[in-house]
Scaffold this active site. Structure first.
Site, PDB file in Angstrom:
ATOM      1  N   ARG A 137      35.868  51.889  44.965  1.00 36.71           N
ATOM      2  CA  ARG A 137      36.477  53.115  45.484  1.00 36.71           C
ATOM      3  C   ARG A 137      37.894  53.208  44.937  1.00 36.71           C
ATOM      4  NH1 ARG A 137      39.852  51.151  49.309  1.00 36.71           N
ATOM      5  NH2 ARG A 137      39.162  49.373  50.571  1.00 36.71           N
ATOM      6  N   HIS A 178      40.631  52.894  51.802  1.00 31.80           N
ATOM      7  CA  HIS A 178      39.416  52.745  52.613  1.00 31.80           C
ATOM      8  C   HIS A 178      39.173  54.014  53.421  1.00 31.80           C
ATOM      9  CE1 HIS A 178      36.322  50.922  55.058  1.00 31.80           C
ATOM     10  NE2 HIS A 178      36.987  51.256  56.143  1.00 31.80           N
ATOM     11  N   TYR A 232      46.420  45.044  48.719  1.00 33.66           N
ATOM     12  CA  TYR A 232      45.402  44.029  48.497  1.00 33.66           C
ATOM     13  C   TYR A 232      44.667  44.184  47.155  1.00 33.66           C
ATOM     14  CZ  TYR A 232      42.590  47.852  50.525  1.00 33.66           C
ATOM     15  OH  TYR A 232      42.012  49.072  50.799  1.00 33.66           O
TER      16      TYR A 232
END
Length: 362
Positions: A260, A264, A274
């Site tokens: 993606r 999120h 991250y």
């Protein structure tokens, strides 16, 4: 005696299935799906349309005109290639990122926007074989097994398809669902879209398995790992899994390797905390739209003019759909209570009457 080499042997049984490489070249000719030129173009149209829908939805979310939204850019091949292999009578049990599959399965676009806003009309799947997107991670997996078993008992030539992410494969529902489905040969396809980070946890910390697909072995069902940025490979894998299911051969676990590009969800996630910039650039080279566009252009099936036409069509559809969503009657507490049961219990009747008085005074 414990033989560690057995694990290695199992891992080697699950190479990544691919048909179209990053440069739009066919690398597995004998696996090419039997799709017409018009179907190939339709697949491209849907991916372009969905990419624009994602961009506009992010913008609408930032304007405060949508509520919960999980970006989909990068996962179009996994989502739409799999849905393209289904029939109208098949059931989709999606996760919250899987709204595009619902739209192409028949959900009106304005309802997708209402779902994002938390409006009950957005969860009314009328005229479409689907359940509303599941918010609880992995809960749709056991539900899909139940739906599939129901289809089997009724003698329906249809399947249930469910989606989760790599994080969902760590849930207890995942193991319960695939185990139960395998035992009863339920006609269900479990698709795990491995985008490497779930919410923020790297796949390496999610599981010690080299692949998620190999987890199928413990349930006694077939599993396959697919290049999730390759729309042709995803389509072919799901089509074959569907054929197995309707022929009484039971479920299949499909892991699609995807990515993606956005956060999120739009609820404050920051992927730069991250994910590295180098990793993002690496996966951008595998963009499913760029890859498939190159392939179609070599066959003279796609042009810049055709893509611009799809983009404008998507923008117009989105404008009309958000307007219709805006015009939908504001949700009331009494509306929610009234649709909760066929016959309301006394305590809900009392609550409804109490809220009705409040609503009248507003």
């Amino acid at each position: 005696m414990i033989d560690q080499t057995v694990v290695k042997k199992i891992e080697d049984m699950f190479p990544t299935y691919q048909i179209l490489n990053e440069n739009g070249e066919i690398v597995n000719e004998r696996e090419m799906p039997d799709l017409t030129d018009d179907q190939l173009k339709e697949l491209m149209k849907r991916m372009v349309y969905t990419r624009i829908l994602d961009q506009r939805s992010i913008s609408l979310n930032r304007q405060g005109r949508l509520g919960f939204y999980a970006p989909t850019a990068g996962q179009e091949a996994s989502q739409l290639g799999s849905q393209f292999a289904l029939q109208k009578e098949d059931w989709i049990l999606p996760g919250y990122r899987d709204v595009p599959q619902l739209i192409w399965h028949g959900l009106p676009l304005y309802k997708a926007f209402l779902f994002s806003r938390g409006h009950f009309v957005g969860n009314q799947m009328e005229g479409i074989n689907a359940l509303p997107p599941q918010i609880i991670i992995g809960a749709q997996i056991t539900q899909a097994t139940g739906v599939a078993l129901g289809l089997k008992k009724r003698g329906k030539k249809a399947v249930a398809v469910t989606y989760t992410g790599d994080g969902g494969s760590s849930q207890g529902d995942f193991y319960e669902g695939i185990n139960f489905a395998g035992t009863f040969k339920a006609p269900v396809i479990f698709i795990v879209q491995n985008n490497r980070f779930a919410i923020s946890t790297p796949i390496e910390k999610q599981t010690s398995s080299k692949t998620i697909a190999q987890k199928a072995i413990a349930a006694g069902i077939p599993g396959i790992q697919v290049d999730g940025m390759d729309v042709l490979a995803v389509y072919k894998a799901v089509k074959e899994a569907r054929e197995r299911a309707i022929n009484g051969e039971g479920p299949t676990l499909i892991e699609t390797l995807t990515y993606r590009y956005g956060p999120h969800t739009m609820a404050g996630d920051d992927p730069t905390r991250y994910r590295t910039e180098d990793l993002d650039k690496e996966w951008e080279k595998r963009d499913p739209l760029v890859r498939f566009r190159k392939y179609l252009e070599t066959k003279n099936l796609w042009s810049k003019e055709e893509e611009e036409k799809v983009i404008e069509e998507a923008k117009e559809d989105i404008k009309a759909a958000i307007k219709k969503a805006d015009e939908t009657s504001k949700q009331k507490v009494t509306d929610l209570i009234n649709i909760m049961f066929e016959k309301l219990p006394f305590n809900l009747i009392e609550q409804r009457d109490e809220y009705a008085k409040k609503e009248e005074s507003e």
